[in-house]
Design a protein around this motif. Structure first.
Motif, mmCIF file in Angstrom:
data_model
loop_
_atom_site.group_PDB
_atom_site.id
_atom_site.type_symbol
_atom_site.label_atom_id
_atom_site.label_comp_id
_atom_site.label_asym_id
_atom_site.label_seq_id
_atom_site.Cartn_x
_atom_site.Cartn_y
_atom_site.Cartn_z
ATOM 1 N N ASN A 143 0.827 -1.206 0.000
ATOM 2 C CA ASN A 143 0.000 0.000 0.000
ATOM 3 C C ASN A 143 0.863 1.257 0.000
ATOM 4 O O ASN A 143 0.556 2.246 -0.667
ATOM 5 N N GLU A 144 1.966 1.216 0.752
ATOM 6 C CA GLU A 144 2.902 2.348 0.760
ATOM 7 C C GLU A 144 3.484 2.561 -0.629
ATOM 8 O O GLU A 144 3.599 3.695 -1.111
ATOM 9 N N THR A 145 3.841 1.465 -1.291
ATOM 10 C CA THR A 145 4.420 1.554 -2.628
ATOM 11 C C THR A 145 3.432 2.137 -3.627
ATOM 12 O O THR A 145 3.782 2.970 -4.466
ATOM 13 N N TYR A 146 2.182 1.715 -3.533
ATOM 14 C CA TYR A 146 1.164 2.160 -4.487
ATOM 15 C C TYR A 146 0.758 3.618 -4.276
ATOM 16 O O TYR A 146 0.028 4.180 -5.100
ATOM 17 N N ALA A 165 4.594 7.614 -9.226
ATOM 18 C CA ALA A 165 5.501 6.865 -10.104
ATOM 19 C C ALA A 165 5.187 7.174 -11.562
ATOM 20 O O ALA A 165 4.605 6.358 -12.289
ATOM 21 N N GLY A 166 5.547 8.375 -11.977
ATOM 22 C CA GLY A 166 5.393 8.744 -13.382
ATOM 23 C C GLY A 166 3.969 8.714 -13.882
ATOM 24 O O GLY A 166 3.719 8.395 -15.045
ATOM 25 N N GLU A 199 11.931 -2.338 -8.596
ATOM 26 C CA GLU A 199 12.337 -1.820 -9.901
ATOM 27 C C GLU A 199 11.427 -2.280 -11.033
ATOM 28 O O GLU A 199 11.574 -1.861 -12.191
ATOM 29 N N GLY A 200 10.460 -3.157 -10.739
ATOM 30 C CA GLY A 200 9.554 -3.643 -11.775
ATOM 31 C C GLY A 200 10.230 -4.670 -12.677
ATOM 32 O O GLY A 200 11.205 -5.311 -12.307
ATOM 33 N N GLY A 201 9.694 -4.823 -13.874
ATOM 34 C CA GLY A 201 10.289 -5.698 -14.875
ATOM 35 C C GLY A 201 9.734 -7.103 -14.913
ATOM 36 O O GLY A 201 9.814 -7.774 -15.941
ATOM 37 N N LYS A 202 9.177 -7.586 -13.800
ATOM 38 C CA LYS A 202 8.602 -8.933 -13.764
ATOM 39 C C LYS A 202 7.252 -8.868 -13.066
ATOM 40 O O LYS A 202 7.161 -8.353 -11.952
ATOM 41 N N LEU A 256 5.586 -2.293 -13.952
ATOM 42 C CA LEU A 256 6.083 -0.920 -13.759
ATOM 43 C C LEU A 256 6.809 -0.798 -12.427
ATOM 44 O O LEU A 256 6.460 -1.476 -11.457
ATOM 45 N N PRO A 257 7.808 0.085 -12.343
ATOM 46 C CA PRO A 257 8.469 0.323 -11.051
ATOM 47 C C PRO A 257 7.464 0.824 -10.016
ATOM 48 O O PRO A 257 6.562 1.602 -10.333
ATOM 49 N N LYS A 258 7.592 0.344 -8.793
ATOM 50 C CA LYS A 258 6.738 0.760 -7.672
ATOM 51 C C LYS A 258 5.265 0.416 -7.867
ATOM 52 O O LYS A 258 4.397 0.944 -7.186
ATOM 53 N N ARG A 259 4.980 -0.495 -8.786
ATOM 54 C CA ARG A 259 3.607 -0.944 -9.001
ATOM 55 C C ARG A 259 3.589 -2.462 -9.169
ATOM 56 O O ARG A 259 3.364 -2.989 -10.261
ATOM 57 N N PRO A 260 3.836 -3.199 -8.080
ATOM 58 C CA PRO A 260 3.822 -4.663 -8.176
ATOM 59 C C PRO A 260 2.422 -5.197 -8.469
ATOM 60 O O PRO A 260 1.419 -4.484 -8.309
#
Length: 337
Positions: free
Chosen positions: A193-196, A200-201, A219-222, A255-259
């Motif tokens: 929740n903190e991350t979301y 983030a752009g 960092e995202g990517g997966k 996306l970064p910071k959006r797991p």
């Protein structure tokens, strides 16, 4: 052979079969593109389900939890009327565009969405699919374990996500559409929740609730992507694979910071058991108490899987004792008749 001897032997064999089925969930019989993922191999994830529409097109994933039940995501089934919108569940699938002798496809008889789920990003994005006929278990078709309510899977644990979804936003998995797998770290609801809520752009924000669990990396990517919805997030614990998450939603793909955000299955175990009593066989660790409904109006109690296994394990020595006693009694009568 006396009739009692035959009954005892058959009883023991039957009970052994019950115990074997009840004890085997979450084990891969053959063991000994997800964004950023890799090709899997046949039989590695035997609970993986391909959900297909009336035209036979894959559109969501799912997980087999017993021989007649699949768990998926509620948002995959805005219309639960299978007469008007037929749905098929395919097990043992691997390359979707190639013939596969290990694949079995079964019509879905009934769909039960979690009653409080109404829209994307809501809690309760989970659905129970009752199949039209029972499946025979094979090396390529096998149930995953259901975690007992409240079972903890900590942040940082490496788990696996599988499916046939897009390999990146707007890019379909190419033919032969091989099942993809990716290892991801769990992120608990509080941290996620903190991350979301970090800017983030321009990526969408969301409220991550306690009955959700995230998967990915800062960092995202997966991550999961379109077409992976409803698919399983599975974690290995004490030698068994558990269905920990059901793919629900994300802001984009990887996306970064959006797991990725998943429905946390242990939060809904009791609801699953209320709607699928057979699932008790594959709940681990074994539930030791009765299960109450999550509604405030009714309460349901059901014999737990633990009780089934306890009774079964006790009956085998009891059967043996009966057999020995019968033999001794027969011998006594022969000597002193």
């Amino acid at each position: 052979m006396s009739s009692l001897t035959r009954v005892v032997i058959l009883l023991s064999l039957g009970i052994y079969g019950i115990m074997k089925v009840a004890a085997d969930c979450g084990k891969v019989p053959l063991a000994g593109r997800i964004m950023g993922g890799q090709n899997s191999v046949p039989g590695k994830w035997p609970w993986q389900v391909s959900i297909r529409d009336a035209k036979g097109t894959h559109y969501c994933g799912g997980a087999l939890v017993d021989n007649k039940t699949v768990i998926s995501a509620a948002h995959c089934f805005p219309n639960t009327n299978v007469t008007k919108s037929p749905v098929t569940a395919c097990l043992g699938s691997f390359n979707l565009t190639e013939a596969n002798p290990n694949e079995v496809c079964v019509k879905v008889k009934n769909i039960t969405n979690y009653p409080n789920y109404t829209k994307d990003a809501d809690s309760g994005d989970i659905s129970i699919l009752e199949l039209d006929s029972e499946l025979n278990m094979t090396n390529y078709i096998f149930p995953v374990c259901i975690p007992v309510s409240g079972l903890n899977f900590p942040t940082g644990q490496n788990c696996w996500l599988t499916g046939w979804g897009d390999i990146k936003f707007g890019t379909n998995l190419q033919s032969p559409k091989t099942l993809q797998e990716v290892s991801l770290r769990l992120i608990d609801a509080k941290k996620c929740n903190e991350t979301y809520n970090i800017n983030a752009g321009g990526a969408a924000k969301a409220e991550i609730r306690d009955d959700m669990i995230c998967t990915g990396y800062p960092e995202g990517g997966k991550s999961a992507c379109q077409g992976d919805s409803g698919g399983p997030v599975v974690c290995l614990k004490d030698g068994l694979w558990y269905l920990v998450g059901v793919v629900s939603f994300a802001a984009g793909c990887g996306l970064p910071k959006r797991p990725g955000v998943n429905t946390l299955v242990p939060s809904f175990t009791n609801w699953i058991l209320q709607n699928d009593p057979h699932a008790f066989e594959n709940v681990r660790p074994e539930p030791t108490t009765t299960v109450a409904t999550t509604t405030t109006t009714t309460t349901t109690t059901t014999t737990s899987g633990a009780s089934t296994r306890l009774i079964s394990s006790l009956l085998i020595p009891v059967s043996f004792i009966l057999l020995v006693s019968h033999s001794s009694s027969s011998s006594f009568q022969q000597r002193f008749s």
